[in-house]
Write a protein that holds these residues in place. Structure first.
Motif, PDB file in Angstrom:
ATOM      1  N   THR A  87       1.006  -1.175  -0.143  1.00  0.00           N
ATOM      2  CA  THR A  87      -0.069   0.007   0.145  1.00  0.00           C
ATOM      3  C   THR A  87       0.921   1.139  -0.090  1.00  0.00           C
ATOM      4  N   SER A 115      -2.960   0.293  -4.096  1.00  0.00           N
ATOM      5  CA  SER A 115      -2.784  -0.971  -3.053  1.00  0.00           C
ATOM      6  C   SER A 115      -2.602  -2.045  -4.224  1.00  0.00           C
ATOM      7  N   ASP A 145      -5.396  -1.386  -7.026  1.00  0.00           N
ATOM      8  CA  ASP A 145      -6.772  -0.481  -6.732  1.00  0.00           C
ATOM      9  C   ASP A 145      -6.174   0.870  -6.491  1.00  0.00           C
ATOM     10  N   PHE A 146      -6.905   1.862  -6.871  1.00  0.00           N
ATOM     11  CA  PHE A 146      -6.805   3.190  -6.427  1.00  0.00           C
ATOM     12  C   PHE A 146      -7.835   3.542  -5.795  1.00  0.00           C
ATOM     13  N   GLU A 147      -7.851   4.099  -4.653  1.00  0.00           N
ATOM     14  CA  GLU A 147      -9.110   4.416  -3.975  1.00  0.00           C
ATOM     15  C   GLU A 147      -8.729   6.033  -3.396  1.00  0.00           C
ATOM     16  N   THR A 148      -9.647   6.905  -3.289  1.00  0.00           N
ATOM     17  CA  THR A 148      -9.579   8.234  -2.683  1.00  0.00           C
ATOM     18  C   THR A 148     -10.543   8.227  -1.540  1.00  0.00           C
ATOM     19  N   GLY A 149     -10.254   9.190  -0.762  1.00  0.00           N
ATOM     20  CA  GLY A 149     -11.257   9.292   0.511  1.00  0.00           C
ATOM     21  C   GLY A 149     -11.046  10.648   1.086  1.00  0.00           C
ATOM     22  N   THR A 162     -11.706   8.385   8.336  1.00  0.00           N
ATOM     23  CA  THR A 162     -11.513   8.257   6.885  1.00  0.00           C
ATOM     24  C   THR A 162     -12.772   7.832   6.314  1.00  0.00           C
ATOM     25  N   TYR A 177     -15.571   7.605   2.562  1.00  0.00           N
ATOM     26  CA  TYR A 177     -15.585   7.232   1.224  1.00  0.00           C
ATOM     27  C   TYR A 177     -14.737   6.066   1.046  1.00  0.00           C
ATOM     28  N   GLY A 178     -13.953   6.267  -0.014  1.00  0.00           N
ATOM     29  CA  GLY A 178     -12.993   5.026  -0.557  1.00  0.00           C
ATOM     30  C   GLY A 178     -12.677   3.820   0.486  1.00  0.00           C
ATOM     31  N   VAL A 179     -11.813   4.166   1.343  1.00  0.00           N
ATOM     32  CA  VAL A 179     -11.288   3.292   2.528  1.00  0.00           C
ATOM     33  C   VAL A 179     -11.854   3.719   3.778  1.00  0.00           C
ATOM     34  N   THR A 180     -12.906   3.143   4.346  1.00  0.00           N
ATOM     35  CA  THR A 180     -13.619   3.700   5.593  1.00  0.00           C
ATOM     36  C   THR A 180     -12.851   3.008   6.919  1.00  0.00           C
TER      37      THR A 180
END
Length: 95
Positions: free
Chosen positions: A4, A34, A56-60, A80, A82-85
């Motif tokens: 990550t 990640s 994977d690409f995540e935003t938050g 956090t 959205y994306g990764v809560t």
């Protein structure tokens, strides 16, 4: 195996206080990249041993509340959305 890489662009606001503890609040976007998995091949094969297909690409967005003492000890809650809560409780020492 999971790898990550994350970037957090948080901005903090320190509340003026006359006590020993100075509260602060903050927020900001985060970006996370990640990769999960590890594919091994035979030693006789000369191809690449890593498979980058499961990336994977995540935003938050982070929300922060905490307090820092005069002596450097701090407590913080960082959530956090959205994306990764997730929610993290952090205790540390700033020197």
């Amino acid at each position: 195996v999971t790898t990550t890489f994350g970037i957090n662009l948080d901005v903090l606001y320190r509340v003026r206080s006359t006590g020993r503890w100075r509260p602060y609040f903050g927020a900001g976007p985060n970006f996370a990249l990640s990769h999960q998995g590890f594919d091994a091949v035979d030693e006789e094969d000369d191809t690449n041993r890593f498979d980058f297909s499961d990336t994977d690409f995540e935003t938050g967005f982070n929300f922060i509340a905490g307090a820092r003492s005069e002596r450097g000890v701090f407590v913080e809650m960082k959530a956090t959305a959205y994306g990764v809560t997730n929610v993290r409780f952090i205790v540390g020492f700033d020197f």
